[in-house]
Design a protein around this motif. Structure first.
Motif, PDB file in Angstrom:
ATOM      1  N   PHE A 121       0.884  -1.167   0.019  1.00 46.56           N
ATOM      2  CA  PHE A 121      -0.123   0.081   0.153  1.00 46.56           C
ATOM      3  C   PHE A 121       0.995   1.271   0.098  1.00 46.56           C
ATOM      4  N   VAL A 122       0.717   2.193  -0.932  1.00 41.23           N
ATOM      5  CA  VAL A 122       1.461   3.257  -1.184  1.00 41.23           C
ATOM      6  C   VAL A 122       0.821   4.722  -0.895  1.00 41.23           C
ATOM      7  N   GLU A 123       1.333   5.372  -0.014  1.00 37.37           N
ATOM      8  CA  GLU A 123       0.615   6.701   0.074  1.00 37.37           C
ATOM      9  C   GLU A 123       1.729   7.582  -0.640  1.00 37.37           C
ATOM     10  N   VAL A 124       1.348   8.328  -1.573  1.00 33.72           N
ATOM     11  CA  VAL A 124       1.730   9.157  -2.362  1.00 33.72           C
ATOM     12  C   VAL A 124       1.751  10.854  -1.792  1.00 33.72           C
ATOM     13  N   LYS A 125       3.050  11.432  -1.469  1.00 38.45           N
ATOM     14  CA  LYS A 125       2.895  12.900  -0.886  1.00 38.45           C
ATOM     15  C   LYS A 125       3.782  13.710  -1.890  1.00 38.45           C
ATOM     16  N   ASP A 153       4.208   1.652   2.508  1.00 40.93           N
ATOM     17  CA  ASP A 153       5.079   2.557   2.094  1.00 40.93           C
ATOM     18  C   ASP A 153       4.592   3.818   1.749  1.00 40.93           C
ATOM     19  N   VAL A 154       5.561   4.802   1.851  1.00 44.71           N
ATOM     20  CA  VAL A 154       5.340   6.080   1.516  1.00 44.71           C
ATOM     21  C   VAL A 154       6.237   6.482   0.543  1.00 44.71           C
ATOM     22  N   ASN A 198      11.551  10.157  -2.967  1.00 46.77           N
ATOM     23  CA  ASN A 198      12.007   9.462  -1.700  1.00 46.77           C
ATOM     24  C   ASN A 198      10.993   8.326  -1.344  1.00 46.77           C
ATOM     25  N   TRP A 199      11.499   7.050  -1.460  1.00 48.16           N
ATOM     26  CA  TRP A 199      10.598   5.831  -1.413  1.00 48.16           C
ATOM     27  C   TRP A 199      10.886   5.271   0.025  1.00 48.16           C
ATOM     28  N   ILE A 200       9.854   5.447   0.993  1.00 48.04           N
ATOM     29  CA  ILE A 200      10.250   5.086   2.440  1.00 48.04           C
ATOM     30  C   ILE A 200       9.503   3.684   2.553  1.00 48.04           C
ATOM     31  N   GLN A 201      10.222   2.457   2.723  1.00 47.43           N
ATOM     32  CA  GLN A 201       9.285   1.374   2.698  1.00 47.43           C
ATOM     33  C   GLN A 201       9.140   0.968   4.081  1.00 47.43           C
TER      34      GLN A 201
END
Length: 116
Positions: free
Chosen positions: A48-52, A94-95, A107-110
């Motif tokens: 699940f990816v939250e995009v900011k 992830d974000v 910036n991919w924060i797993q």
């Protein structure tokens, strides 16, 4: 991110992650509980990816924009998604932050959000 710019950044994020080996499952999964920006797969793991997006890193940048309340909303929405999809394998949150202007900085924060 329901607006036109939000859709653009979600598409950029999806493409960025696809280039790194993830495959798309769905985008903008909406329920009364909330929205999941991206649902992707990495091997057997559902991601699940939250995009900011933030134009600058002032005030902590994009990663600082995910409050505890929003995290809880994401967890509840993901739980509903899992119930409906009957996915029983591993999953993570992830974000992916996007900042600046072209060329954007990613910036991919797993494992950015932990479910307790």
């Amino acid at each position: 991110m329901a607006n036109t710019l939000g859709v653009l950044y979600e598409q950029l994020a999806e493409h960025y992650l696809q280039q790194r080996g993830l495959s798309s499952v769905t985008r903008n999964y909406n329920t009364k509980l909330g929205e999941l920006d991206l649902v992707m797969r990495q091997g057997e793991q559902l991601v699940f990816v939250e995009v900011k997006y933030r134009a600058s890193n002032s005030y902590g940048g994009a990663s600082a924009a995910i409050s505890y309340r929003q995290q809880q909303k994401l967890l509840r929405t993901a739980q509903l998604y899992l119930q409906r999809s009957k996915h029983t394998g591993p999953c993570r949150f992830d974000v992916l932050t996007i900042s600046g202007t072209e060329p954007y900085q990613f910036n991919w924060i797993q494992n950015a959000i932990q479910a307790n």
